[in-house]
Design a protein around this motif. Structure first.
Motif, PDB file in Angstrom:
ATOM      1  N   GLU A  50      15.800 -61.682 -69.798  1.00  0.00           N
ATOM      2  CA  GLU A  50      17.015 -62.141 -69.097  1.00  0.00           C
ATOM      3  C   GLU A  50      17.599 -61.059 -68.184  1.00  0.00           C
ATOM      4  O   GLU A  50      18.819 -60.873 -68.094  1.00  0.00           O
ATOM      5  N   SER A  53      20.523 -61.746 -65.923  1.00  0.00           N
ATOM      6  CA  SER A  53      21.759 -62.147 -66.600  1.00  0.00           C
ATOM      7  C   SER A  53      22.505 -60.963 -67.204  1.00  0.00           C
ATOM      8  O   SER A  53      23.574 -61.143 -67.784  1.00  0.00           O
ATOM      9  N   ARG A 270      22.147 -66.100 -72.694  1.00  0.00           N
ATOM     10  CA  ARG A 270      23.359 -65.860 -71.917  1.00  0.00           C
ATOM     11  C   ARG A 270      23.473 -66.895 -70.802  1.00  0.00           C
ATOM     12  O   ARG A 270      22.511 -67.154 -70.074  1.00  0.00           O
ATOM     13  N   ARG A 273      22.152 -70.053 -68.828  1.00  0.00           N
ATOM     14  CA  ARG A 273      21.268 -70.676 -69.813  1.00  0.00           C
ATOM     15  C   ARG A 273      22.079 -71.120 -71.027  1.00  0.00           C
ATOM     16  O   ARG A 273      23.019 -70.450 -71.429  1.00  0.00           O
TER      17      ARG A 273
END
Length: 302
Positions: A50, A53, A270, A273
């Motif tokens: 991620e 993010s 996070r 998502r």
């Protein structure tokens, strides 16, 4: 510059608390489980981690903690996925200061660079640190295709040592070999094309599902690496429904749900998502649970 990178490198998850804050301790515990199963290296802050993010400072926090915790047991690489070449160069330099062993560099995010722009991006980022670099080619997700001819153009940049090939076209392994020879170490970046890629000359695998099934990943690698193709195919057929989860737009949620089902972490992601719900969740859980129930037993193939 040369690199000894080979084998299974997890694209490791970043674990979060229920409030979406970083859970560094859980992330490190998860890395331990994969290292204990015999992975050969670690990719932090990839797509599954991620990267985009996380805040800039959070990324460096993850890297510093990983380098200290892993303590040289396996090479640690960091994804470099920023919106501009300047920021990617800054992060490459900061990742080196954090102590990582190498970088996995993506094209600049959002903007779809043409070939000249993409080549310039990689040349510029390469100059920002002293670290060896794996070039990440994923046109399916990021819209920029680093074709073999472009990699031949980049072959005079010594810090570019490897390619993570994720075009979903397994013919690319042969094309890269034909155009670039042995200039680059080739890694398969698509879980459900790995056996084909290894047969055609890839010597590494950046894997998503290894986060949930590290022992089985290592089993498949060992069988393929030793030329035991019939046994490898048997394991591959068991694994394939799970490996297909790596090629969906929600691969992060799918993989993290598998990690949770296997008792290796949580499914927390996070925003934007969100964790899976409803029929989609039940469908993915069915695949995961069948894989767990039918997984190869220790010392045996499927």
């Amino acid at each position: 510059m040369t690199s000894a990178w080979r084998g299974v490198f997890p694209a490791a998850t970043t674990q979060f608390q229920a409030d979406q804050s970083l859970d560094i301790k859980a992330t490190m515990r998860h890395l331990d489980r994969m290292i204990e199963a015999g992975v050969h290296g670690m990719i932090m802050l990839g797509t599954v981690g991620e990267n985009c993010s996380l805040e800039y400072a959070e990324k460096l926090e993850v890297l510093k903690a990983t380098v200290e915790h892993v303590g040289g047991r396996v090479p640690v690489l960091s994804g470099v996925a920023e919106y501009t070449t300047k920021l990617a160069s800054r992060f490459a330099a900061d990742a080196q200061k954090a102590g990582v062993d190498g970088l996995m560099v993506l094209p600049a995010m959002v903007y779809k660079a043409d070939p000249r722009e993409a080549v310039t991006h990689f040349r510029t980022v390469a100059k920002a640190s002293d670290l060896p670099i794996m070039v990440y080619n994923n046109p399916v997700t990021y819209g920029v295709d680093l074709k073999p001819e472009m990699m031949a153009d980049l072959a005079d940049e010594p810090k570019l040592v490897a390619i993570k090939e994720s075009s979903e076209d397994v013919r690319r392994i042969t094309d890269l070999k034909n155009v670039c020879g042995s200039r680059y170490t080739l890694f398969c970046g698509v879980d459900d094309l790995v056996l084909e890629s290894l047969m055609l000359g890839a010597t590494g695998w950046i894997s998503g599902l290894v986060n949930a099934f590290p022992a089985e990943n290592r089993l498949l690698w060992d069988l393929a690496a030793s030329g035991r193709w019939e046994e490898a195919v048997a394991v591959y057929r068991w694994y394939m429904p799970l490996l297909h989860l790596d090629t969906h737009v929600k691969l992060v949620q799918y993989i993290k749900l598998a990690v949770q089902e296997c008792g290796l972490g949580t499914e927390s992601v996070r925003a934007p998502r969100l964790t899976l719900v409803g029929d989609e969740r039940e469908r993915v859980l069915a695949v995961i649970r069948k894989g767990i129930a039918d997984r190869p037993k220790p010392g045996k193939t499927a």
